[in-house]
Design an enzyme around this catalytic site. Structure first.
Site, PDB file in Angstrom:
ATOM      1  N   LYS A  81       0.688  -0.745   0.198  1.00 60.13           N
ATOM      2  CA  LYS A  81       0.174  -0.103   0.465  1.00 60.13           C
ATOM      3  C   LYS A  81       1.942   1.279   0.036  1.00 60.13           C
ATOM      4  O   LYS A  81       0.590   2.373  -0.773  1.00 60.13           O
ATOM      5  CB  LYS A  81      -0.731   0.323   1.224  1.00 60.13           C
ATOM      6  CG  LYS A  81      -1.934  -0.699   1.406  1.00 60.13           C
ATOM      7  CD  LYS A  81      -2.739  -0.870   2.382  1.00 60.13           C
ATOM      8  CE  LYS A  81      -4.166  -1.373   1.783  1.00 60.13           C
ATOM      9  NZ  LYS A  81      -4.524  -2.884   1.696  1.00 60.13           N
ATOM     10  N   LYS A 102      -3.794   1.147   8.398  1.00 60.18           N
ATOM     11  CA  LYS A 102      -3.271   0.523   7.302  1.00 60.18           C
ATOM     12  C   LYS A 102      -2.714   0.108   7.356  1.00 60.18           C
ATOM     13  O   LYS A 102      -1.102  -0.294   7.351  1.00 60.18           O
ATOM     14  CB  LYS A 102      -3.638   1.529   5.982  1.00 60.18           C
ATOM     15  CG  LYS A 102      -5.122   1.479   5.513  1.00 60.18           C
ATOM     16  CD  LYS A 102      -6.059   1.805   4.169  1.00 60.18           C
ATOM     17  CE  LYS A 102      -6.853   2.349   4.464  1.00 60.18           C
ATOM     18  NZ  LYS A 102      -7.299   3.005   2.590  1.00 60.18           N
ATOM     19  N   GLY A 132      -9.090  -7.748   2.746  1.00 59.82           N
ATOM     20  CA  GLY A 132      -9.542  -7.370   3.353  1.00 59.82           C
ATOM     21  C   GLY A 132      -9.646  -6.935   4.489  1.00 59.82           C
ATOM     22  O   GLY A 132     -10.550  -8.121   5.866  1.00 59.82           O
ATOM     23  N   GLY A 133      -9.975  -6.553   5.435  1.00 63.49           N
ATOM     24  CA  GLY A 133      -9.609  -5.558   5.929  1.00 63.49           C
ATOM     25  C   GLY A 133      -8.992  -5.937   7.362  1.00 63.49           C
ATOM     26  O   GLY A 133      -9.070  -4.967   8.613  1.00 63.49           O
ATOM     27  N   HIS A 158     -17.747   2.881  -1.645  1.00 70.05           N
ATOM     28  CA  HIS A 158     -15.918   2.032  -1.746  1.00 70.05           C
ATOM     29  C   HIS A 158     -16.215   1.326  -3.420  1.00 70.05           C
ATOM     30  O   HIS A 158     -17.087   0.577  -3.676  1.00 70.05           O
ATOM     31  CB  HIS A 158     -15.629   1.518  -1.317  1.00 70.05           C
ATOM     32  CG  HIS A 158     -14.600  -0.066  -1.497  1.00 70.05           C
ATOM     33  ND1 HIS A 158     -13.736  -0.055  -0.763  1.00 70.05           N
ATOM     34  CD2 HIS A 158     -14.467  -0.179  -2.450  1.00 70.05           C
ATOM     35  CE1 HIS A 158     -12.731  -0.837  -1.224  1.00 70.05           C
ATOM     36  NE2 HIS A 158     -13.182  -1.282  -2.410  1.00 70.05           N
ATOM     37  N   HIS A 215     -14.650  -3.720   6.933  1.00 70.94           N
ATOM     38  CA  HIS A 215     -14.166  -3.347   5.668  1.00 70.94           C
ATOM     39  C   HIS A 215     -13.967  -4.780   5.057  1.00 70.94           C
ATOM     40  O   HIS A 215     -13.194  -4.885   4.090  1.00 70.94           O
ATOM     41  CB  HIS A 215     -12.362  -2.746   6.502  1.00 70.94           C
ATOM     42  CG  HIS A 215     -12.358  -1.846   7.476  1.00 70.94           C
ATOM     43  ND1 HIS A 215     -12.856  -0.440   6.697  1.00 70.94           N
ATOM     44  CD2 HIS A 215     -12.176  -1.990   8.096  1.00 70.94           C
ATOM     45  CE1 HIS A 215     -12.937   0.772   8.159  1.00 70.94           C
ATOM     46  NE2 HIS A 215     -12.619  -0.403   8.313  1.00 70.94           N
ATOM     47  N   GLU A 241      -9.257  -0.196  -6.882  1.00 68.27           N
ATOM     48  CA  GLU A 241      -9.731   0.677  -5.832  1.00 68.27           C
ATOM     49  C   GLU A 241      -9.581   1.764  -6.039  1.00 68.27           C
ATOM     50  O   GLU A 241      -8.996   2.549  -4.911  1.00 68.27           O
ATOM     51  CB  GLU A 241     -10.672  -0.415  -4.871  1.00 68.27           C
ATOM     52  CG  GLU A 241     -10.465  -2.221  -4.823  1.00 68.27           C
ATOM     53  CD  GLU A 241     -10.828  -2.796  -3.842  1.00 68.27           C
ATOM     54  OE1 GLU A 241     -10.374  -2.076  -2.195  1.00 68.27           O
ATOM     55  OE2 GLU A 241     -10.429  -3.935  -4.341  1.00 68.27           O
ATOM     56  N   ARG A 278      -4.799  -9.584  -9.483  1.00 70.24           N
ATOM     57  CA  ARG A 278      -6.117 -10.311  -9.395  1.00 70.24           C
ATOM     58  C   ARG A 278      -7.105 -10.735  -9.513  1.00 70.24           C
ATOM     59  O   ARG A 278      -7.409  -9.875  -9.926  1.00 70.24           O
ATOM     60  CB  ARG A 278      -5.521 -11.459  -7.534  1.00 70.24           C
ATOM     61  CG  ARG A 278      -6.384 -10.826  -6.530  1.00 70.24           C
ATOM     62  CD  ARG A 278      -6.073 -11.165  -5.579  1.00 70.24           C
ATOM     63  NE  ARG A 278      -6.654 -10.601  -4.448  1.00 70.24           N
ATOM     64  CZ  ARG A 278      -7.565 -10.160  -4.433  1.00 70.24           C
ATOM     65  NH1 ARG A 278      -8.815 -10.297  -4.765  1.00 70.24           N
ATOM     66  NH2 ARG A 278      -7.928  -9.520  -2.988  1.00 70.24           N
TER      67      ARG A 278
END
Length: 664
Positions: free
Chosen positions: A116, A158, A164-165, A208, A235, A275, A292
């Site tokens: 990230k 984060k 996946g949160g 989102h 999330h 995203e 992916r």
């Protein structure tokens, strides 16, 4: 020409990839753990290789074992699915080194977009809008705390390697920061083996929105519309739909072009998802890129008429993209929900156990992607998703209506699921109006009855009495035309005791022919049983003929009526003392997992709701809390222990605390 595909995954995504590969003429190879020896994806593949024990670290995460299986079986290409090794650059490199074609992007793109921190920096350089924040290289707790002062609150912590949160925390104020950094870092290390964190300014109540992109080996890249994934819990996505009811054609084009720019900037190939967070003014910010195929790709397939796995295989063979941007058309509306073995009334705790019956609903425009069937078991080793339930319609309301009926008609007996919770979301007025943001479940939907313990109705007790009174537990027993065969039977009154959860319910059942009257206290419910057999109960209730699905397993009964499920046990001849009392102080593991922290010691005063133990399962941390005020008598678990569901962890005595200890 590629001829033989190994799928480096399990469950529904392995089944889904096998279906397309077979239709294109590929031979397929499955890999499986010892726990998955009889799994559906293993049976569907032409060949299958066991790669280790149930633990993912010893099987599905063993890159060398998967590559060895591909070489041994003569596979020439590998599809990673999603999760597991799908975004592991080392695995992509290992496939390439073994002479295998990796059905995915180059390892350099995976490595860049898997961070990230680094991906956000790269997107800034490429001119893609990003959320303001702090992306220090391996920043310490102290550096993060200092940076937070400049960013301001609320902010998001984060995991840089996350998804996946996991490893993600919303922090509202400075006094919450240090503890949440510690928790996020711990969870990130557990889930990804990497505790690096970044900070971002929290975008309050955003949408989102994600863009499906595709790129080939010839420099071409396109986007295939957007997916709205705003309905989330912790999330993690719950509902996905395409197109978004919030996105305008102008916004779609702007976001699509930004997503293509992101893909080209990292030398991308194959399927990817960019995203974005979108605020109420339709400003959008880069969130992350998933290198992916996404879990929610079916909604894109349904509105574009394209098979994205077929596109992946085509790109892997070196062919140009099947369509140019101006050839891609969006048609109708599609909505997907994720059907999980979990208990919404118990903080969505994952459920394990046998699937006595699993029967998807049927109808026009429906698609079920699943890797399970009746007779399988849900184990604690893997994600508890049972199926993706998807509906397409000419318009959004048609898709909603079809999906709602599909959920109500799908039968799952043996484990608790989120089916009713999902159906309530789809039927909700806020969702129906297209106004659900990422805050929807936490705000407008937080008091929905689907997330509270269910009170069994007298009608459901009457239905259960019909089945138990009949006396047969054979699932295929067929007793049609009961009104004829029982019409002259004498009246009988029988006491019955049913167990539902931790409650014992005492009834009087009066049966006259096929007419049943059930009494509990001063309340009564009457109905007529028309027919019973093959898992279907047909009744006349208030002059209305209705049907109810059921499954009986000895003294245990599963019922599904009016879109809701209930599990009961015939305890007529059993004492009631076996039920655990509410607030008993016997604190048990909520699921199979590992103890990663014990926060109390013997003799310590605690209050109801205090976190006593942190349990890790399915790569998520779950707090185990006190169910009463009192004093810790025994601590029966230690950090690092592997525990089973319902194993006793902490015992709390009823000893009263002092005013100082209770905070008074």
């Amino acid at each position: 020409m590629l001829k033989k595909l190994l799928i480096a995954n399990r469950g529904e995504i392995a089944v889904r990839v096998i279906k397309t590969a077979r239709s294109l003429g590929y031979r397929t190879v499955a890999v499986y753990s010892e726990a998955d020896a009889r799994a559906l994806h293993v049976e569907m593949a032409d060949e299958a290789v066991c790669i280790g024990p149930a633990q993912v670290s010893e099987s599905y995460l063993r890159a060398e074992a998967i590559v060895e299986a591909a070489v041994k079986t003569g596979a020439d290409c590998v599809h990673p699915g999603y999760g597991f090794l799908s975004e592991n650059s080392g695995f992509a490199r290992a496939c390439k080194d073994a002479g295998l074609v990796f059905v995915g992007p180059p390892e350099a793109a995976i490595e860049l977009m898997g961070s990230k921190r680094r991906s956000k920096i790269a997107m800034q350089e490429a001119g893609v809008p990003v959320v303001p924040g702090f992306e220090g290289d391996n920043a310490s707790d102290e550096e993060l705390i200092k940076a937070a002062k400049d960013i301001g609150y609320p902010l998001m912590i984060k995991a840089s390697a996350g998804g996946g949160g996991r490893g993600m925390r919303l922090v509202e104020s400075e006094d919450q920061l240090a503890d949440n950094i510690q928790r996020a870092r711990s969870e990130a290390k557990q889930a990804f083996g990497d505790g690096e964190l970044i900070l971002e300014k929290a975008v309050i109540e955003p949408r989102h929105i994600e863009i499906q992109v595709f790129a080939d080996q010839h420099g071409n890249a396109v986007y295939l519309g957007e997916r709205d994934c705003s309905v989330q819990r912790r999330h993690q996505k719950v509902v996905e739909e395409a197109p978004s009811p919030f996105v305008t054609p102008e916004l779609r084009e702007a976001m699509g072009e930004a997503a293509v720019k992101a893909a080209l900037a990292c030398g991308y190939e194959g399927a990817g998802t960019v995203e974005f967070l979108v605020d109420k003014n339709r400003n959008f910010y880069f969130l992350e890129m998933n290198t992916r195929l996404q879990v929610e790709h079916p909604v894109t397939e349904l509105i574009t008429g394209q098979d994205l796995v077929a596109w992946q295989l085509s790109v892997a063979e070196g062919l140009p993209l099947p369509l140019a941007q101006d050839e891609i058309r969006l048609n109708g509306h599609a909505i997907e929900v994720r059907l999980y073995a979990e208990d919404p009334a118990n903080d969505f705790t994952p459920q394990t156990g046998p699937l006595h019956q699993f029967k998807p609903g049927e109808g026009e425009g429906l698609r079920f992607d699943t890797g399970v069937r009746s007779g399988d078991s849900v184990t604690p080793h893997y994600d508890p998703m049972l199926a993706k339930v998807v509906a397409w319609g000419e318009n959004r309301n048609e898709a909603r209506r079809r999906l709602l009926r599909a959920l109500e008609d799908t039968t799952v007996f043996g484990v608790t699921t989120n089916r009713y919770f999902l159906s309530r979301i789809i039927a909700d007025e806020t969702f129906g109006a297209g106004e659900a943001t990422t805050a929807f479940l936490q705000q407008a939907f937080r008091d929905d009855p689907s997330m509270a313990p269910k009170d069994i109705s007298l009608r459901e007790l009457a239905l259960a009495a019909c089945v138990f009174s009949h006396g047969s537990s054979g699932p295929d027993a067929d007793h049609q035309n009961l009104s004829t065969s029982w019409s002259n039977a004498p009246a009988t009154v029988t006491p019955m005791k049913l167990e539902c959860g931790e409650k014992f319910l005492e009834l009087l059942v009066r049966r006259t022919g096929n007419h049943f009257t059930v009494t509990r206290g001063e309340d009564q419910y009457a109905l007529d049983l028309e027919s019973m057999g093959s898992g279907l109960l047909c009744i006349i209730d208030n002059s209305i003929r209705q049907q109810c699905q059921y499954h009986r397993q000895g003294d245990h009964l599963y019922l599904q009526a009016s879109g809701q499920s209930v599990a009961l046990r015939d305890a007529t001849h059993q004492p009631t003392s076996g039920a655990a009392a509410s607030g008993s102080g016997r604190i048990k593991a909520t699921m199979d997992g590992a103890i990663i922290d014990v926060l109390v010691e013997a003799g310590q005063a605690v209050k109801q709701g205090d976190t006593l133990v942190i349990l890790e399962a399915m790569k998520m941390e779950h707090p185990v809390k006190a169910d009463r005020d009192g004093r810790v008598g025994e601590v029966l678990a230690s950090k690092g222990d592997q525990v089973k569901r319902n194993q006793l962890l902490v015992a709390i005595s009823a000893e009263e605390t002092t005013p100082e200890e209770s905070g008074q």
